[in-house]
Design a protein around this motif. Structure first.
Motif, short mmCIF file in Angstrom:
data_model
loop_
_atom_site.label_atom_id
_atom_site.label_comp_id
_atom_site.label_asym_id
_atom_site.label_seq_id
_atom_site.Cartn_x
_atom_site.Cartn_y
_atom_site.Cartn_z
N ALA A 253 22.23 6.45 15.33
CA ALA A 253 23.47 6.34 16.10
C ALA A 253 24.68 6.22 15.20
CB ALA A 253 23.39 5.13 17.03
N ALA A 254 24.48 5.68 13.98
CA ALA A 254 25.59 5.54 13.04
C ALA A 254 25.81 6.81 12.24
CB ALA A 254 25.31 4.39 12.08
N MET A 255 24.98 7.81 12.41
CA MET A 255 25.06 9.06 11.69
C MET A 255 25.05 10.20 12.72
SD MET A 255 22.29 8.30 8.70
CE MET A 255 22.43 6.89 7.61
N PRO A 256 26.09 10.32 13.58
CA PRO A 256 26.01 11.19 14.74
C PRO A 256 25.84 12.66 14.44
CG PRO A 256 28.25 10.35 14.39
CD PRO A 256 27.36 9.61 13.48
N SER A 257 26.34 13.15 13.31
CA SER A 257 26.26 14.59 13.07
C SER A 257 24.84 15.07 12.81
CB SER A 257 27.15 14.97 11.87
OG SER A 257 28.50 14.72 12.15
N TRP A 258 24.07 14.26 12.06
CA TRP A 258 22.75 14.73 11.69
C TRP A 258 21.68 13.67 11.82
CZ3 TRP A 258 22.90 11.25 7.83
CH2 TRP A 258 24.06 11.14 7.06
N GLY A 259 22.04 12.46 12.34
CA GLY A 259 21.07 11.38 12.41
C GLY A 259 19.85 11.70 13.25
N TYR A 400 27.62 14.01 -0.26
CA TYR A 400 26.74 14.88 0.52
C TYR A 400 27.21 14.83 1.97
CZ TYR A 400 23.50 14.65 -3.45
OH TYR A 400 22.94 14.72 -4.70
N GLN A 401 27.46 16.01 2.55
CA GLN A 401 28.01 16.04 3.90
C GLN A 401 27.67 17.38 4.55
OE1 GLN A 401 32.29 15.68 4.09
NE2 GLN A 401 32.22 14.64 6.07
N GLY A 402 27.49 17.38 5.87
CA GLY A 402 27.20 18.63 6.58
C GLY A 402 26.87 18.36 8.03
N ASP A 403 26.55 19.43 8.73
CA ASP A 403 26.27 19.32 10.16
C ASP A 403 24.79 19.19 10.47
OD1 ASP A 403 28.98 19.56 10.80
OD2 ASP A 403 28.89 21.75 10.73
N THR A 404 23.93 19.46 9.49
CA THR A 404 22.49 19.41 9.74
C THR A 404 21.81 18.63 8.62
OG1 THR A 404 21.97 21.42 8.48
CG2 THR A 404 22.62 21.71 10.80
N PRO A 405 20.60 18.15 8.84
CA PRO A 405 19.87 17.47 7.75
C PRO A 405 19.70 18.35 6.52
CG PRO A 405 18.83 17.00 9.86
CD PRO A 405 19.88 18.04 10.13
N GLU A 413 30.23 18.01 -2.77
CA GLU A 413 31.32 17.90 -3.74
C GLU A 413 30.94 16.91 -4.82
OE1 GLU A 413 36.10 16.72 -3.89
OE2 GLU A 413 35.04 16.84 -1.97
N GLN A 414 31.32 17.23 -6.05
CA GLN A 414 31.16 16.29 -7.16
C GLN A 414 32.47 15.52 -7.28
OE1 GLN A 414 29.12 17.29 -11.10
NE2 GLN A 414 31.28 17.27 -11.69
N LEU A 415 32.40 14.22 -6.99
CA LEU A 415 33.61 13.41 -6.95
C LEU A 415 34.02 12.91 -8.33
CD1 LEU A 415 32.85 11.29 -3.75
CD2 LEU A 415 34.29 13.31 -3.93
N LEU A 436 27.12 10.94 2.78
CA LEU A 436 26.40 10.17 1.77
C LEU A 436 27.17 10.19 0.47
CD1 LEU A 436 22.73 11.48 2.27
CD2 LEU A 436 23.69 9.33 3.10
N LEU A 437 27.14 9.06 -0.23
CA LEU A 437 27.65 8.97 -1.59
C LEU A 437 26.49 8.58 -2.48
CD1 LEU A 437 30.94 6.98 -0.91
CD2 LEU A 437 30.74 9.44 -1.32
N ALA A 438 26.26 9.34 -3.52
CA ALA A 438 25.11 9.08 -4.39
C ALA A 438 25.58 9.00 -5.83
CB ALA A 438 24.06 10.17 -4.24
#
Length: 456
Positions: A253-259, A400-405, A413-415, A436-438
């Motif tokens: 529920a806290a990750m609505p796009s791909w949870g 790490y970001q996107g619409d699907t797992p 993006e490399q921050l 996600l931030l890794a």
């Protein structure tokens, strides 16, 4: 099932049992760390190994283990396992205890101990209703009587914390800095649980997968094994910071796009010494999102290499600065099990966790070291990154970001990227979550400060 009042007891089968130290889920509730204390006929521990907790998850006999966390029906619990037939004859009692480092037990709603059989049947349940200023608590105890075992609801609290509890049972507690579990990230309103106890699920035995082995204790704490988390990023400011690592802190529920598309499974633990191949026999779906591999190594050697058999890239191939680190692991595209080749000169422990075990990050400053995985679900923010390494190692922070797992299998993006530099001092902007931030490469000690941008 038997509901126990304080001081009451009930027979339990001499069989493997599971015990939940649970509470109601609610915003801002102090974290409760569960532990088991093995006592001899004199009512004292025989040594450090007789205290089992998250940082020392298994008794040498294999009869008592800390196996992680679970949640369900508005409740959250830490789980212990007792294999009563295997408990040594010298052990007459096993206490089920909890500690509360960032508050008191009077602030913990719905505190209880629940005993279940191996098949999940609830055997007995004890609700704690009179907690107040205590920071450590003995909820119950298993004890021998006429060749059988019983469980008693104890309900004994200690205002002096875990040190006071431990001293009562023969532990010499030396002064040492303790890591306080930071407060939970505020969440949406919690629906009250249904009336009556509910069996919780979400944690499996640490040898539940082929190739898994019983978890031996890592190096004994010095000077004494007092239960504190082995390593938790520490909040510097009292703000909406991160929660202590657990397999179920973040939810779909806290990750609505791909949870909803994430692969959920019970945490699996593998351990050994030296080089070894382990098999993670899980039915990963095709194009699965990454999972989290948590690593702990013994005190003698910090360098760890973990590689997926058949791939040229490594999951870990670096020092773990505090003998601990977490990295993303991509399951095979076609799905199915994974084989891991582990190389380390000493003892090691690997825990495979679903992506929901990423640490929530919120406004404020946190500190830690080495590789780590965070989930950001708030609004767009500025992120200040400070890091230093006396050995001039690499530091890399990826988003790490996107619409699907499947989008999470590669960085969006490399921050931050710094190599052969002793210090990192940068400010980057991150969009609104979920993302996600890794920290993907690091021997550094780091500090992250999240400052949300004003809403337009």
């Amino acid at each position: 099932m038997t509901h126990l009042a304080k001081g009451a007891n009930v027979p339990v089968p001499t069989a493997p049992l599971r015990i939940a130290v649970g509470r109601q889920q609610a915003p801002g509730v102090p974290a409760v760390e569960a532990s088991a204390v093995l006592l001899d006929a004199a009512g004292t521990v025989r040594g450090d190994a007789d205290i089992v907790f998250h940082g020392q998850p298994a008794h040498p006999s294999g009869a008592v283990r800390h196996v992680g966390t679970g949640e369900g029906a508005g409740q959250f619990a830490e789980w212990l396992e007792l294999d009563l037939p295997r408990i040594e004859p010298a052990v007459q009692r096993v206490l089920v205890a909890g500690s509360c480092d960032d508050g008191t037990f009077g602030q913990v709603p719905g505190l209880y101990a629940q005993v279940t059989s191996a098949d999940g049947t609830i055997l007995t349940h004890y609700d704690v209703t009179d907690a107040s200023s205590e920071t450590a608590f003995v909820l119950g105890e298993f004890y021998r009587r006429d060749g059988a075992w019983k469980f008693r609801a104890v309900g004994q609290g200690y205002d002096s914390g875990l040190a006071g509890l431990a001293t009562d049972f023969g532990v010499e507690v030396a002064e040492a800095p303790a890591l306080a579990a930071p407060p939970l990230l505020p969440t949406a309103a919690v629906t009250p649980p249904p009336s009556g106890p509910v069996a919780l699920h979400g944690v499996g035995k640490s040898d539940s997968a082929p190739g898994g082995v019983a978890v031996p204790p890592m190096a004994k704490p010095v000077p004494v094994a007092v239960p504190v988390p082995m390593r938790v990023p520490v909040p510097v400011q009292q703000a909406s910071s991160i929660a202590a690592p657990a397999a179920t802190l973040a939810t779909p529920a806290a990750m609505p796009s791909w949870g909803a598309g994430l692969f959920h499974f019970e945490p699996l633990v593998f351990s050994g010494k030296g080089a070894k191949t382990v098999t993670v026999d899980l039915p990963f779906p095709q194009d699965s999102a990454p999972v989290i591999l948590e690593a702990r190594v013994g005190p003698q050697y910090r360098f760890l290499s973990v590689q997926i058999v058949g791939r040229s890239t490594d999951v870990f191939c670096n020092d773990l600065p505090d003998h601990y680190g977490r990295a993303l692991l991509n399951p095979p595209r076609k799905g199915g099990p994974i084989k891991l080749m582990v190389r380390q000169s000493g003892t090691w422990e690997l825990t495979l966790l679903p992506l929901t075990a990423a640490l929530p990050i919120g406004p404020g400053t946190i500190q830690g070291s080495g590789r780590e995985i965070f989930v950001h679900t708030g609004t767009a923010a500025d992120l200040k990154v400070r890091a230093k390494d006396p050995h001039s190692g690499w530091f890399q922070l990826n988003q790490y970001q996107g619409d699907t797992p499947d989008d999470l299998r590669r960085p969006a993006e490399q921050l931050v990227h710094a190599w052969n530099g002793r210090r990192v001092k940068e400010k980057v902007r991150i969009p609104g979550g979920p993302l996600l931030l890794a920290i993907d490469k690091s021997r550094h000690h780091w500090e992250l400060t999240l400052d949300p941008l004003p809403l337009a």
